[in-house]
Motif scaffolding. Structure first.
Motif, mmCIF file in Angstrom:
data_model
loop_
_atom_site.group_PDB
_atom_site.id
_atom_site.type_symbol
_atom_site.label_atom_id
_atom_site.label_comp_id
_atom_site.label_asym_id
_atom_site.label_seq_id
_atom_site.Cartn_x
_atom_site.Cartn_y
_atom_site.Cartn_z
ATOM 1 N N ALA A 51 -23.811 14.692 45.410
ATOM 2 C CA ALA A 51 -23.413 13.621 44.483
ATOM 3 C C ALA A 51 -21.895 13.585 44.280
ATOM 4 O O ALA A 51 -21.224 14.621 44.365
ATOM 5 C CB ALA A 51 -24.114 13.824 43.142
ATOM 6 N N ALA A 52 -21.380 12.410 44.011
ATOM 7 C CA ALA A 52 -19.941 12.232 43.768
ATOM 8 C C ALA A 52 -19.495 13.064 42.563
ATOM 9 O O ALA A 52 -20.307 13.426 41.702
ATOM 10 C CB ALA A 52 -19.635 10.760 43.525
ATOM 11 N N LYS A 53 -18.191 13.328 42.530
ATOM 12 C CA LYS A 53 -17.641 14.286 41.570
ATOM 13 C C LYS A 53 -18.030 14.026 40.108
ATOM 14 O O LYS A 53 -18.352 14.961 39.369
ATOM 15 C CB LYS A 53 -16.118 14.291 41.707
ATOM 16 C CG LYS A 53 -15.451 15.423 41.009
ATOM 17 C CD LYS A 53 -13.992 15.511 41.372
ATOM 18 C CE LYS A 53 -13.354 16.630 40.546
ATOM 19 N NZ LYS A 53 -11.908 16.531 40.532
ATOM 20 N N HIS A 54 -18.002 12.748 39.705
ATOM 21 C CA HIS A 54 -18.269 12.494 38.283
ATOM 22 C C HIS A 54 -19.716 12.821 37.892
ATOM 23 O O HIS A 54 -20.035 12.887 36.712
ATOM 24 C CB HIS A 54 -17.905 11.051 37.905
ATOM 25 C CG HIS A 54 -18.709 9.991 38.605
ATOM 26 N ND1 HIS A 54 -18.547 9.677 39.930
ATOM 27 C CD2 HIS A 54 -19.688 9.177 38.150
ATOM 28 C CE1 HIS A 54 -19.387 8.705 40.262
ATOM 29 N NE2 HIS A 54 -20.091 8.386 39.198
ATOM 30 N N LYS A 55 -20.584 13.052 38.917
ATOM 31 C CA LYS A 55 -21.982 13.383 38.606
ATOM 32 C C LYS A 55 -22.238 14.893 38.614
ATOM 33 O O LYS A 55 -23.367 15.325 38.380
ATOM 34 C CB LYS A 55 -22.902 12.716 39.633
ATOM 35 C CG LYS A 55 -22.770 11.207 39.699
ATOM 36 C CD LYS A 55 -23.674 10.634 40.777
ATOM 37 C CE LYS A 55 -23.394 9.174 41.039
ATOM 38 N NZ LYS A 55 -24.091 8.684 42.239
ATOM 39 N N HIS A 56 -21.231 15.693 38.943
ATOM 40 C CA HIS A 56 -21.440 17.141 39.020
ATOM 41 C C HIS A 56 -21.850 17.710 37.663
ATOM 42 O O HIS A 56 -21.465 17.172 36.625
ATOM 43 C CB HIS A 56 -20.174 17.836 39.539
ATOM 44 C CG HIS A 56 -19.858 17.461 40.965
ATOM 45 N ND1 HIS A 56 -18.719 17.876 41.600
ATOM 46 C CD2 HIS A 56 -20.539 16.706 41.860
ATOM 47 C CE1 HIS A 56 -18.711 17.383 42.843
ATOM 48 N NE2 HIS A 56 -19.800 16.664 43.015
ATOM 49 N N LEU A 57 -22.601 18.813 37.716
ATOM 50 C CA LEU A 57 -23.183 19.361 36.478
ATOM 51 C C LEU A 57 -22.164 20.189 35.692
ATOM 52 O O LEU A 57 -22.340 21.393 35.487
ATOM 53 C CB LEU A 57 -24.427 20.184 36.821
ATOM 54 C CG LEU A 57 -25.578 19.390 37.460
ATOM 55 C CD1 LEU A 57 -26.690 20.323 37.937
ATOM 56 C CD2 LEU A 57 -26.133 18.356 36.475
ATOM 57 N N VAL A 58 -21.105 19.513 35.272
ATOM 58 C CA VAL A 58 -20.040 20.192 34.529
ATOM 59 C C VAL A 58 -20.572 20.739 33.198
ATOM 60 O O VAL A 58 -20.092 21.740 32.671
ATOM 61 C CB VAL A 58 -18.857 19.216 34.301
ATOM 62 C CG1 VAL A 58 -17.792 19.810 33.407
ATOM 63 C CG2 VAL A 58 -18.261 18.815 35.649
ATOM 64 N N GLY A 59 -21.585 20.095 32.660
ATOM 65 C CA GLY A 59 -22.180 20.536 31.396
ATOM 66 C C GLY A 59 -23.123 21.731 31.564
ATOM 67 O O GLY A 59 -23.678 22.227 30.580
ATOM 68 N N GLY A 60 -23.308 22.182 32.799
ATOM 69 C CA GLY A 60 -24.089 23.401 33.040
ATOM 70 C C GLY A 60 -25.552 23.154 33.372
ATOM 71 O O GLY A 60 -26.046 22.030 33.345
ATOM 72 N N VAL A 61 -26.200 24.277 33.747
ATOM 73 C CA VAL A 61 -27.636 24.246 34.038
ATOM 74 C C VAL A 61 -28.300 25.234 33.081
ATOM 75 O O VAL A 61 -27.850 26.376 32.974
ATOM 76 C CB VAL A 61 -27.918 24.677 35.504
ATOM 77 C CG1 VAL A 61 -29.410 24.722 35.782
ATOM 78 C CG2 VAL A 61 -27.212 23.745 36.478
ATOM 79 N N VAL A 62 -29.326 24.807 32.406
ATOM 80 C CA VAL A 62 -30.006 25.676 31.453
ATOM 81 C C VAL A 62 -31.479 25.781 31.868
ATOM 82 O O VAL A 62 -32.145 24.757 32.048
ATOM 83 C CB VAL A 62 -29.909 25.117 30.013
ATOM 84 C CG1 VAL A 62 -30.555 26.063 29.011
ATOM 85 C CG2 VAL A 62 -28.459 24.835 29.638
ATOM 86 N N ILE A 63 -31.949 27.020 32.046
ATOM 87 C CA ILE A 63 -33.357 27.221 32.395
ATOM 88 C C ILE A 63 -34.179 27.200 31.102
ATOM 89 O O ILE A 63 -33.846 27.893 30.142
ATOM 90 C CB ILE A 63 -33.561 28.578 33.116
ATOM 91 C CG1 ILE A 63 -32.648 28.678 34.356
ATOM 92 C CG2 ILE A 63 -35.028 28.830 33.454
ATOM 93 C CD1 ILE A 63 -33.020 27.803 35.529
ATOM 94 N N VAL A 64 -35.212 26.385 31.078
ATOM 95 C CA VAL A 64 -36.052 26.269 29.868
ATOM 96 C C VAL A 64 -37.538 26.383 30.240
ATOM 97 O O VAL A 64 -37.894 26.311 31.418
ATOM 98 C CB VAL A 64 -35.803 24.928 29.130
ATOM 99 C CG1 VAL A 64 -34.405 24.874 28.560
ATOM 100 C CG2 VAL A 64 -36.064 23.734 30.045
#
Ligand code: AYL
Length: 542
Positions: free
Chosen positions: A506-519
């Protein structure tokens, strides 16, 4: 209080005109002034050159590629002086222009090309390999026209040189007549839900919207004259509706000089400000933050600044005040609100009222009807002032529908009203303020991120059972996407590798800058729709 509210501006008559001709109507009055100039390469065109080249290219397009009315021409281009020529040429020829995000990955370009049925693509040599990969993926082959950024660029053998098309001699008519209802522009937007979709904007939509914001716009943009010309630092990408209509079309229309840079870089932006001291700025909230916090920004860059337009994402009143403090001059900052589906302008602070209030985007533009409703009320009763509700819109700028997607088109409208998925309220002075967003959409630097698109990518990663993506507040970006991920039983998801995987797709503005959280679970309603609000509160502190 009536059933809806009307723009407080008097209605205007929407001109019957071909959109490209409408924009170029007065070019003759300032034909030898510079219309557009690249700040990096210094390539430039006068208004007359822009007009001539657009006509020539349009004829060549028809002659060489045998395109028929309504065929799609794709622009995968960086901001550069030839961008509007490619767009005008397409529209003058009765074809439809679709603007493709130049930061897209192979997968994203492939999807856009396939979905929009592009017949000819304009791009740069720097994007050649990416385009080839996208076409291999689709097993398709279409003519590719290369627009040079630098004079000494080598053009791939199989490509068509834009310059050759520009200079081709043909005896075709300059313009292909079109119906007002013909789709001339197909930008992409995910709307309130799902994947990005082609937004069908007709000739009438675009002419109407240019005329609708002509009134407020002309109050600040003086038409070019012998001794005077407005200057805009055009840094917002022309593939987005803001850069395309509001910055490029509406300001060329009044003879403003546009200064482009191929890619936004902080230093190039500062150089443009320093060298050209623009009279108009078109910005988005992250650029307000940049201007108010970057140590390289000097007050003298704004010595000629008359007006700043900010839109595409919420701008808080205090940021607006800080901006005024930095640019020092008693400059006017105007907020606008709109969306791709509305060509885009819907609300705008009137010039006379700019600076009187902070944090508002003002009133509906002329010929626009608005309803503010409780989104859960099936009767969609207009709520009146001071009550936040979903904004519904009717007006000549509202899209015809989504391309090849009648289901999404139907759900976007109710009784002819376009449902925005945005929550706002208005005060006694009919000034509107955004308060919330109920649609899925995430806005990163003013660009759209569709959670559904990211969820589809994440689902393909090993160990992922399901995921939900939401936007979380980010100091500079506005929002950033965060993924909540449920693992398959007995499997583990490597969150770092997942983040990397998304970066590759995905293009840069869609990168998971807010992180990945396992739930453990993702809240959903009985029909399987993700309850994003509940998700937000459930995992607020993770
Ligand atoms: P799209 N304040 C808050 N949110 C906004 C604003 C604003 N001023 N403007 C747009 N948005 C959000 O299609 C809102 O959620 O178009 C809206 O539904 O990329 C969504 O962004 C639409 O996103 C101009 C200059 C309009 C820019 C624009 C924005 C076009 C963005 C008129 O003059």
């Amino acid at each position: 209080m009536g059933d809806h509210m009307r723009s407080m501006h008097p209605d205007i008559e929407i001109p019957k005109a071909h959109m490209a001709e409408f924009v170029m109507k007065d070019f003759g009055s300032w034909h030898d002034k510079i219309a557009i100039e690249c700040a990096v390469t210094q390539k430039k065109y006068t208004f007359e050159e822009l007009r001539r080249n657009s006509i020539n290219l349009g004829k060549a397009l028809r002659k060489v590629f045998e395109l028929k009315k309504g065929d799609l021409v794709g622009l995968l281009l960086l901001n550069n002086p030839d961008y509007p020529i490619c767009a005008f040429a397409t529209i003058l020829s009765g074809l439809t222009v679709t603007m493709i995000n130049s930061t897209y990955t192979v997968d994203e370009i492939a999807r856009h090309l396939k979905d929009s049925d592009v017949k000819v693509l304009f791009t740069h040599s720097s994007l050649w390999d990416t385009v080839q990969k996208a076409m291999q993926k689709l097993r398709m082959k279409i003519p590719i026209v290369i627009v040079k950024i630098k004079e000494d660029e080598v053009i791939p053998n199989e490509a068509i040189n834009y310059e050759d098309l520009l200079h081709l001699k043909t005896d075709l008519p300059d313009v292909v007549e079109i119906d007002d209802d013909q789709v001339i522009c197909l930008p992409y937007s995910s709307g309130t839900t799902g994947l990005p979709k082609g937004v069908m904007l007709t000739n009438r939509n675009l002419v109407a919207n240019l005329a609708q914001h002509d009134i407020p716009a002309l109050q600040y943009a003086v038409k070019a004259s012998k001794n005077y010309q407005e200057v805009l630092a055009l840094v917002l990408p022309m593939y987005h509706i803001y850069g395309f209509t509001v910055s490029t079309m509406s300001l060329l229309k009044v003879g403003c000089k546009l200064i482009t840079i191929p890619k936004f870089k902080r230093n190039s932006y500062l150089e443009v400000l320093a060298r050209h001291t623009p009279t108009i700025l078109h910005i988005v909230p992250p650029l307000v933050t940049f201007i108010t916090t970057h140590p390289g920004v000097k007050t003298e860059y704004f010595q000629r600044l008359k007006i700043t337009l900010c839109g595409a994402a919420p701008l808080g009143g205090s940021d607006e005040d800080k901006f005024r403090a930095v640019v020092a001059k008693p400059t006017k900052i105007i907020q606008a609100y709109g969306m791709t589906e509305t060509s885009p302008m819907v609300f705008m602070t009137p010039y006379a009222e700019a600076g009187k209030y902070s944090g508002t985007f003002g009133h509906p533009v002329s010929n626009t009807l608005i309803k503010v409703v409780d989104p859960d009320d099936p009767t969609l009763k207009h709520l009146g002032p001071n009550k936040p509700g979903e904004i519904l819109i009717k007006g000549p700028q509202v899209m015809k529908g989504y391309y090849k997607n009648s289901t999404e088109t139907e759900s976007a409208f109710v009784d002819g009203w376009y449902r925005t998925g945005d929550i706002a309220k208005y005060d006694e002075n009919e000034m509107f303020f955004i308060t919330d967003r109920i649609k899925e959409l995430i806005k990163v630097k003013g660009f759209q991120v569709a959670p559904f698109e990211l969820e589809a990518i994440i689902k393909k990663f090993p160990g992922v059972l399901e995921s939900a993506v939401i936007g979380i507040p980010h100091e500079y970006l506005g929002e950033s996407p965060r993924a909540y991920v449920v693992q398959k039983p007995g499997e583990k998801v490597n969150t770092e590798e997942l983040t990397q995987f998304v970066r590759s797709k995905a293009a840069k503005h869609k990168h998971l800058v807010g992180g990945v959280v396992i739930v453990d679970r993702i809240p959903k309603n009985p029909s399987g729709k993700i309850l994003r609000r509940q998700l937000r509160s459930l995992y607020e502190n993770s």
